[in-house]
Design a protein around this motif. Structure first.
Motif, PDB file in Angstrom:
ATOM      1  N   SER A  93      43.392   5.850  43.645  1.00 44.42           N
ATOM      2  CA  SER A  93      43.380   5.168  44.948  1.00 44.42           C
ATOM      3  C   SER A  93      44.154   6.064  45.905  1.00 44.42           C
ATOM      4  O   SER A  93      45.355   6.263  45.731  1.00 44.42           O
ATOM      5  N   TYR A  94      43.447   6.606  46.873  1.00 45.35           N
ATOM      6  CA  TYR A  94      44.118   7.538  47.788  1.00 45.35           C
ATOM      7  C   TYR A  94      45.316   6.866  48.459  1.00 45.35           C
ATOM      8  O   TYR A  94      46.419   7.397  48.474  1.00 45.35           O
ATOM      9  N   SER A  95      45.106   5.660  48.977  1.00 48.44           N
ATOM     10  CA  SER A  95      46.220   4.969  49.659  1.00 48.44           C
ATOM     11  C   SER A  95      47.229   4.449  48.647  1.00 48.44           C
ATOM     12  O   SER A  95      48.399   4.269  48.950  1.00 48.44           O
ATOM     13  N   GLY A  96      46.754   4.158  47.448  1.00 48.48           N
ATOM     14  CA  GLY A  96      47.609   3.559  46.419  1.00 48.48           C
ATOM     15  C   GLY A  96      47.689   2.052  46.551  1.00 48.48           C
ATOM     16  O   GLY A  96      48.405   1.392  45.790  1.00 48.48           O
ATOM     17  N   MET A 151      37.784   2.685  44.039  1.00 52.84           N
ATOM     18  CA  MET A 151      36.803   2.155  44.977  1.00 52.84           C
ATOM     19  C   MET A 151      36.478   3.221  46.025  1.00 52.84           C
ATOM     20  O   MET A 151      37.294   4.101  46.304  1.00 52.84           O
ATOM     21  N   THR A 171      44.798  -0.149  47.033  1.00 53.54           N
ATOM     22  CA  THR A 171      43.526  -0.874  46.875  1.00 53.54           C
ATOM     23  C   THR A 171      43.608  -1.804  45.669  1.00 53.54           C
ATOM     24  O   THR A 171      43.830  -1.358  44.537  1.00 53.54           O
ATOM     25  N   LYS A 191      40.335  -5.625  54.396  1.00 51.22           N
ATOM     26  CA  LYS A 191      41.505  -5.438  53.522  1.00 51.22           C
ATOM     27  C   LYS A 191      42.673  -6.309  53.997  1.00 51.22           C
ATOM     28  O   LYS A 191      43.409  -6.855  53.181  1.00 51.22           O
ATOM     29  N   ILE A 216      36.432  -2.129  57.436  1.00 52.81           N
ATOM     30  CA  ILE A 216      37.107  -2.031  56.127  1.00 52.81           C
ATOM     31  C   ILE A 216      38.557  -2.493  56.280  1.00 52.81           C
ATOM     32  O   ILE A 216      39.075  -3.270  55.469  1.00 52.81           O
ATOM     33  N   SER A 221      37.556   7.087  46.869  1.00 56.85           N
ATOM     34  CA  SER A 221      38.475   7.517  45.820  1.00 56.85           C
ATOM     35  C   SER A 221      37.750   7.794  44.515  1.00 56.85           C
ATOM     36  O   SER A 221      38.166   8.650  43.741  1.00 56.85           O
ATOM     37  N   ARG A 256      38.049   9.445  52.339  1.00 60.69           N
ATOM     38  CA  ARG A 256      36.824  10.214  52.146  1.00 60.69           C
ATOM     39  C   ARG A 256      36.979  11.690  52.497  1.00 60.69           C
ATOM     40  O   ARG A 256      36.339  12.532  51.894  1.00 60.69           O
ATOM     41  N   GLU A 276      30.277   5.290  57.070  1.00 62.69           N
ATOM     42  CA  GLU A 276      31.678   5.249  57.507  1.00 62.69           C
ATOM     43  C   GLU A 276      31.985   6.215  58.643  1.00 62.69           C
ATOM     44  O   GLU A 276      32.728   5.884  59.555  1.00 62.69           O
TER      45      GLU A 276
END
Ligand code: PA5
Length: 378
Positions: A109-112, A65, A114, A356, A352, A68, A161, A246
């Motif tokens: 997923s950068y954060s892991g 998403m 999502t 979430k 965002i 990412s 981003r 963003e």
């Protein structure tokens, strides 16, 4: 509000070091390429559902998403007439029905954390796809460890981003490594070289009149940016729209040629007063096909000259990849300068985060974790 000709004030406004990191994107790109090269894909992976065999894929899907997955669109735009297998970019829960064994799915997923991406990851594994993941940690890293799915870990502690080089350049390495294309690693290295040569020109010390990103930002203040691309700059137009949203905290929209000539152009028949709210940013290439060039020039005359500003970003470099990356670099940095000029923080994306947090109540990530535990052997 920060004056774009005051480097000290810009540095101070860049509280989370976003612009500062953009100045080091070339190093990040080289580091990302190296990390991706070090990943060895297994020949097979066993789950409780069966054996997944890794090899040259018959299709490639990139699931994720937001920031990412945008690299997936860029990859597809620059390679779709060179690679003989379909490249799908998936932004949703689940996966398209046609994906299965023999197809590769790169879950990013950068954060892991999502949830849409975690669901896609789990679905890919259940269907027997060759799965690879890119993340800085979170659930995704832990699920890879539990199942043995090949994992590319990238440095954390930033927002997705701004970590674009870590999420995009590895895709080129994986594509070449899987035998679907040749020469991509060399192209990627050259694109990193181009980023390095552009950084100073776009940096905080370079005054507005010589700095393309600052010039763009200063013209965009007080307007709604509309970004138009074409062909290999299509996804870059969308990327810039998302960066204006963003980073700069403004509404922004994108489209591309030829489709905009078949609907959106008519919207430009509206009252002048309404059109004045927009700035148009056209993504241009010295190598754009003649029919696209003609469309852009005609559209400018018929419609776009009514906008508050008509701006162009001319892509740099000698390959589609370099052109896409250079236009993205200029536009991304312009979105940061626009944030500083507007007096807003480019880093935080409160809406965002709130969304979430609200969605987390459904505990979808935990459900995926349970599912994966049921699939994992040992
Ligand atoms: O830029 C952002 O913060 C978002 O668009 C995220 O990229 C998106 O929500 C996905 O998050 P992640 O990249 O951590 O998977």
């Amino acid at each position: 509000m920060v004056s774009l000709d005051d480097p000290m004030a810009i540095r101070k406004a860049d509280e989370h070091g976003m612009l500062e990191f953009y100045m080091r994107w070339a190093d990040a790109a080289r580091d990302a390429i190296q990390r991706a090269r070090a990943i060895e894909l297994p020949t097979e992976l066993r789950t409780r559902k069966g054996v997944i065999r890794y090899g040259q894929p018959e299709a490639l899907a990139i699931a994720g998403m937001g920031g990412s997955v945008i690299g997936g669109d860029i990859l597809r735009d620059i390679l779709q007439d060179e690679v003989s297998v379909p490249i799908e970019v998936w932004r949703d829960y689940g996966l398209p029905s046609w994906l299965g064994p023999g197809h590769m799915v790169v879950a990013i997923s950068y954060s892991g954390n999502t949830e849409e991406t975690l669901v896609a990851f789990s679905e890919a594994l259940k269907r027997g796809c060759m799965v690879i993941a890119i993340t800085s940690g979170g659930y995704l890293a832990s699920l890879c460890r539990k199942t043995g799915v090949p994992l590319l870990e990238v440095p954390g502690g930033r927002v997705t981003r701004m970590s674009f080089p870590y999420l995009f350049f590895p895709l080129l390495v994986f594509l070449e490594g899987s035998g679907l294309a040749r020469g991509l690693c060399d192209l990627a290295e050259r694109a990193a070289g181009l980023l390095s040569s552009m950084a100073k020109d776009l940096g905080p010390e370079t005054p507005t009149e010589e700095n393309e990103a600052k010039r763009l930002a200063s013209r965009l203040v007080g307007t709604v940016p509309l970004v138009y691309g074409f062909g290999w700059l299509k996804a870059v137009a969308y990327r810039l729209k998302t960066q204006f949203n963003e980073n700069s905290k403004v509404p922004s929209f994108s489209n591309w040629f030829p489709p905009m000539n078949h609907h959106e152009i008519v919207g430009w028949e509206a009252e002048e007063e309404l059109l004045r709210v927009f700035s148009v940013v056209l993504l241009r290439s010295r190598g754009e096909p003649p029919e696209i060039r003609r469309r852009i020039e005609l559209t400018k005359e018929i419609a776009l000259e009514k906008a508050s500003n008509l701006l162009e970003i001319w892509a740099r470099g000698s390959s589609k990849l370099e052109e896409a990356i250079s236009a993205l670099y200029i536009g991304d940095i312009a979105s940061l300068y626009l944030a500083f000029a507007r007096g807003v923080d480019p880093y935080r994306t409160e809406s965002i985060s709130a969304l979430k947090r609200g969605m987390a109540e459904l505990r979808i990530a935990d459900k995926v974790e349970k599912e994966i535990e049921g699939l994992a052997i040992g």
